[in-house]
Design a protein around this motif. Structure first.
Motif: not given
Length: 448
Positions: A94-105
């Motif tokens: 799950m942490p990798l999925l959360v990272a792949s969903c980050s809107a930090s751009s």
């Protein structure tokens, strides 16, 4: 020829969530796992863009990334259909999925470093996408960032684009969040101010002990070389390691500059007097009258600065020569910070007015007004060469507001990221956005 500083604000993405992914960013970590509101976040950002446009500033918009980043998950061994990739990642990592969903751009101050044509050897505006390799969730941004910037600034006669630096710790590059430009006029040669947290190869420079220093001296030097900057036109300064360990993960959390002014905390830098003297001398040689405002620690502590994001503000030059400071509402909520700002504007110095904006959704994830914009100095000819679809107008504001209301959810929790429907919603929205902004095919799902 007239010149402008154009603020290109990041449009908040549809997967805006509080993943707590950024170690060293106090706000990001303290709000981890809370429910976010992507629609509200995007509308707050758009309202700030419109407000600056209405005040007469040239304002642009920079598109978000495709999220979830299914390609990144595939590169880590998750296979099957897009839905199966998301389902397996949610179940196994799950942490990798959360990272792949980050809107930090959305925080495009980290998107790239930009040098205007007045400073560069070939007389073009230079862009280097930041590798952001200190954090996995941000390190996957630069390929799309480069394509989006290339679509916005496509005319090779005026614009030059460089790939991100090598994605290794020695060349950690966080973009314009650690870069400021000083000048008498935006169209004249200035001095570019690069702030680093550590040196990768020279042990004489101290490093923080608790949190990582994300920008290296070597990365800043490499960007200056790529952009063709002269020795007379650059100053390299080290951020104080002690303030990094207090949550000042980028220089723009403790200092902001514009024109001939540097506004900074007393504890922001090492060797402050030497650094200020170098800036003053190099700017004087270019006809500028450099000034600095140092905020005393006994009036505003570093903790106050981090909690309020006083320095993560926009410092804007107005037609009458005075400056306007754009701050988040957290500054007004902090009594010591607000008292300082009231005294600052009453003193009759260069900063004459403070305007407050509600950016709670961004602030709770660790980014203020300055994080949301990438500054690009352009002359009239260069501005005319920018893709007109990304320049804010009343019509574009209305269109983007309707687009957000149509496509964005008003609540997002970590469990929602496992919903394959979210990916379809995001791709549908972004495909429409590229048509609105006239970007062409810039996202992996449009290209592959």
């Amino acid at each position: 020829m007239k010149s402008f500083e154009v603020n290109f604000d990041g449009l908040v993405g549809p997967t805006h969530n509080y993943g707590g992914l950024s170690f060293g960013n106090v706000a990001s970590q303290s709000n981890s796992q809370q429910a976010s509101n992507p629609k509200e976040a995007a509308l707050q950002g758009l309202e700030k863009m419109k407000a600056l446009m209405d005040m007469g500033f040239v304002q642009g918009v920079l598109a978000p990334q495709e999220r979830p980043d299914v390609a990144a998950l595939r590169s880590l061994g998750f296979a099957g259909t897009d839905a199966q990739v998301i389902e397996r990642a949610a179940k196994e990592a799950m942490p990798l999925l959360v990272a792949s969903c980050s809107a930090s751009s959305m925080w495009v101050a980290n998107a790239a470093t930009v040098s205007p044509s007045a400073d560069t050897a070939d007389g073009r505006v230079h862009f280097t996408a930041a590798n952001l390799n200190c954090k996995y969730h941000r390190s996957i941004e630069h390929p799309t960032t480069s394509r989006v910037l290339g679509a916005m600034f496509a005319d090779q006669q005026h614009f030059s684009h460089h790939a991100a630096l090598p994605a290794v710790a020695q060349f950690g590059d966080e973009g314009a969040a650690n870069h400021t430009r000083f000048c008498r006029d935006y169209g004249e040669a200035g001095v570019e101010f690069f702030v680093f947290g550590r040196s990768a190869f020279d042990s004489r420079y101290p490093a923080p002990q608790k949190y990582p220093a994300r920008q290296t001296l070597e990365a800043s030097q490499a960007v200056a070389r790529l952009h063709g900057l002269s020795e007379e036109g650059v100053v390299f300064a080290q951020q104080n390691p002690a303030v990094i360990d207090q949550g000042v993960f980028h220089n723009d959390v403790i200092a902001v500059g514009n024109g001939e002014l540097l506004f900074h905390h007393q504890d922001a830098f090492l060797n402050t007097e030497q650094m200020l003297a170098e800036l003053h001398g190099k700017l004087a040689a270019r006809g500028a009258n450099f000034q600095s405002i140092s905020v005393p620690r006994d009036q505003v502590t570093v903790e106050d600065a981090v909690r309020s994001y006083l320095f993560n503000s926009q410092l804007l030059s107005r037609a009458d020569g005075s400056m306007l400071l754009i701050v988040p509402q957290e500054c007004r909520a902090n009594s010591r910070v607000w008292q300082y700002l009231q005294g600052l504007t009453a003193a009759g110095g260069p900063i004459r007015e403070v305007k407050v904006f509600d950016l709670k959704q961004s602030m709770q994830n660790g980014g203020g007004p300055a994080c949301l914009r990438l500054r690009v100095a352009l002359n009239e000819t260069e501005l005319a060469a920018v893709n007109p679809g990304v320049i804010m107008t009343p019509g574009l504001y209305d269109t983007l507001t309707a687009w957000v209301n149509k496509h964005y959810r008003d609540a997002l929790r970590e469990s929602d990221l496992a919903d394959p429907q979210l990916l379809l919603e995001c791709r549908t929205a972004l495909d429409e956005l590229t048509q609105i902004l006239k970007l062409g095919a810039v996202y992996p799902f449009q290209i592959n």
